[in-house]
Design an enzyme around this catalytic site. Sequence first.
Site, mmCIF file in Angstrom:
data_model
loop_
_atom_site.group_PDB
_atom_site.id
_atom_site.type_symbol
_atom_site.label_atom_id
_atom_site.label_comp_id
_atom_site.label_asym_id
_atom_site.label_seq_id
_atom_site.Cartn_x
_atom_site.Cartn_y
_atom_site.Cartn_z
ATOM 1 N N CYS A 19 5.638 -0.323 7.111
ATOM 2 C CA CYS A 19 5.268 0.850 6.318
ATOM 3 C C CYS A 19 6.485 1.279 5.503
ATOM 4 O O CYS A 19 7.604 1.284 6.024
ATOM 5 C CB CYS A 19 4.840 1.971 7.261
ATOM 6 S SG CYS A 19 4.395 3.501 6.425
ATOM 7 N N LEU A 20 6.254 1.633 4.251
ATOM 8 C CA LEU A 20 7.375 2.072 3.406
ATOM 9 C C LEU A 20 8.015 3.351 3.945
ATOM 10 O O LEU A 20 9.156 3.650 3.617
ATOM 11 C CB LEU A 20 6.897 2.281 1.960
ATOM 12 C CG LEU A 20 6.497 1.008 1.197
ATOM 13 C CD1 LEU A 20 5.985 1.348 -0.193
ATOM 14 C CD2 LEU A 20 7.668 0.030 1.109
ATOM 15 N N HIS A 77 -2.690 7.591 7.007
ATOM 16 C CA HIS A 77 -1.699 8.505 6.416
ATOM 17 C C HIS A 77 -2.354 9.811 5.967
ATOM 18 O O HIS A 77 -1.747 10.877 6.039
ATOM 19 C CB HIS A 77 -1.012 7.855 5.208
ATOM 20 C CG HIS A 77 0.094 6.898 5.559
ATOM 21 N ND1 HIS A 77 1.222 7.296 6.257
ATOM 22 C CD2 HIS A 77 0.265 5.583 5.304
ATOM 23 C CE1 HIS A 77 2.029 6.253 6.412
ATOM 24 N NE2 HIS A 77 1.462 5.190 5.843
ATOM 25 N N HIS A 130 -4.716 1.409 7.587
ATOM 26 C CA HIS A 130 -3.334 1.894 7.669
ATOM 27 C C HIS A 130 -3.123 3.062 6.692
ATOM 28 O O HIS A 130 -2.596 4.113 7.069
ATOM 29 C CB HIS A 130 -2.366 0.740 7.355
ATOM 30 C CG HIS A 130 -0.923 1.141 7.301
ATOM 31 N ND1 HIS A 130 0.022 0.670 8.191
ATOM 32 C CD2 HIS A 130 -0.247 1.967 6.454
ATOM 33 C CE1 HIS A 130 1.203 1.211 7.910
ATOM 34 N NE2 HIS A 130 1.067 1.983 6.844
ATOM 35 N N GLU A 131 -3.553 2.868 5.441
ATOM 36 C CA GLU A 131 -3.349 3.912 4.427
ATOM 37 C C GLU A 131 -4.218 5.129 4.704
ATOM 38 O O GLU A 131 -3.793 6.272 4.517
ATOM 39 C CB GLU A 131 -3.637 3.370 3.018
ATOM 40 C CG GLU A 131 -2.778 2.185 2.596
ATOM 41 C CD GLU A 131 -1.286 2.413 2.769
ATOM 42 O OE1 GLU A 131 -0.823 3.568 2.678
ATOM 43 O OE2 GLU A 131 -0.564 1.430 3.012
ATOM 44 N N GLY A 154 0.834 -1.199 0.000
ATOM 45 C CA GLY A 154 0.000 0.000 0.000
ATOM 46 C C GLY A 154 0.865 1.242 0.000
ATOM 47 O O GLY A 154 2.022 1.198 0.442
ATOM 48 N N GLN A 182 2.809 10.093 1.517
ATOM 49 C CA GLN A 182 4.124 9.441 1.643
ATOM 50 C C GLN A 182 5.070 9.849 0.514
ATOM 51 O O GLN A 182 6.286 9.733 0.642
ATOM 52 C CB GLN A 182 3.974 7.913 1.636
ATOM 53 C CG GLN A 182 3.269 7.346 2.861
ATOM 54 C CD GLN A 182 3.179 5.832 2.777
ATOM 55 O OE1 GLN A 182 2.234 5.286 2.219
ATOM 56 N NE2 GLN A 182 4.170 5.145 3.326
HETATM 57 CO CO CO Z 1 2.324 3.267 5.698
#
Ligand code: CO
Length: 169
Positions: free
Chosen positions: A95-96, A141, A137-138, A47, A52
């Site tokens: 998470c990236l 953000h 989660h996304e 994701g 991000q």
């Molecule tokens: Co993330």
Amino acid sequence: MERMLKILHYPDPRLAEVSVPVTKFDQKLHKLLDEMTETMYVADGIGLAAPQVDERIRVFIIDLGDQEGQPKKKWEFINPKLSNGEGKIVFEEGCLSVPGLTEEVTRKERVTLNYQDRFGKARKLEAEGLLAVAIQHENDHLDGIVFVDRLSPIKRRLAKRKLAKQVTL
Ligand code: CO
């Protein structure tokens, strides 16, 4: 092949900002979605949210990859609105934007998501399990919340110490 986007890393203050709704479903949005997709695949994430990659608009994408019994699918969510959260699920999240750290986070097991597609068409999805986790989660953000912020104060302190060490190595 699309251009790779630079992914911001926690605790970059830009990750803590609240994103604004998308109003134009134009070529620029489509280009961003395509570049986000390429970036997510190359970075090997499931994701990625627009903030991000330093775009503070309410957009995220998800691709869980090959899930048992389910065909591979890439989702694009614009202006998502979560509702009807039910049940509890604990999942080890990464998470990236937080490389090298995974921690267990408790989320709703099922959620309903109203959103728009890349053309502005209104859509609705009932999600459960890993897809529901990824959506929450996304979606976080977009409100400036990283999964580390969801940890208990003690776990968060340990996580931050772990991350700080990483950077100085
Ligand atoms: Co993330």
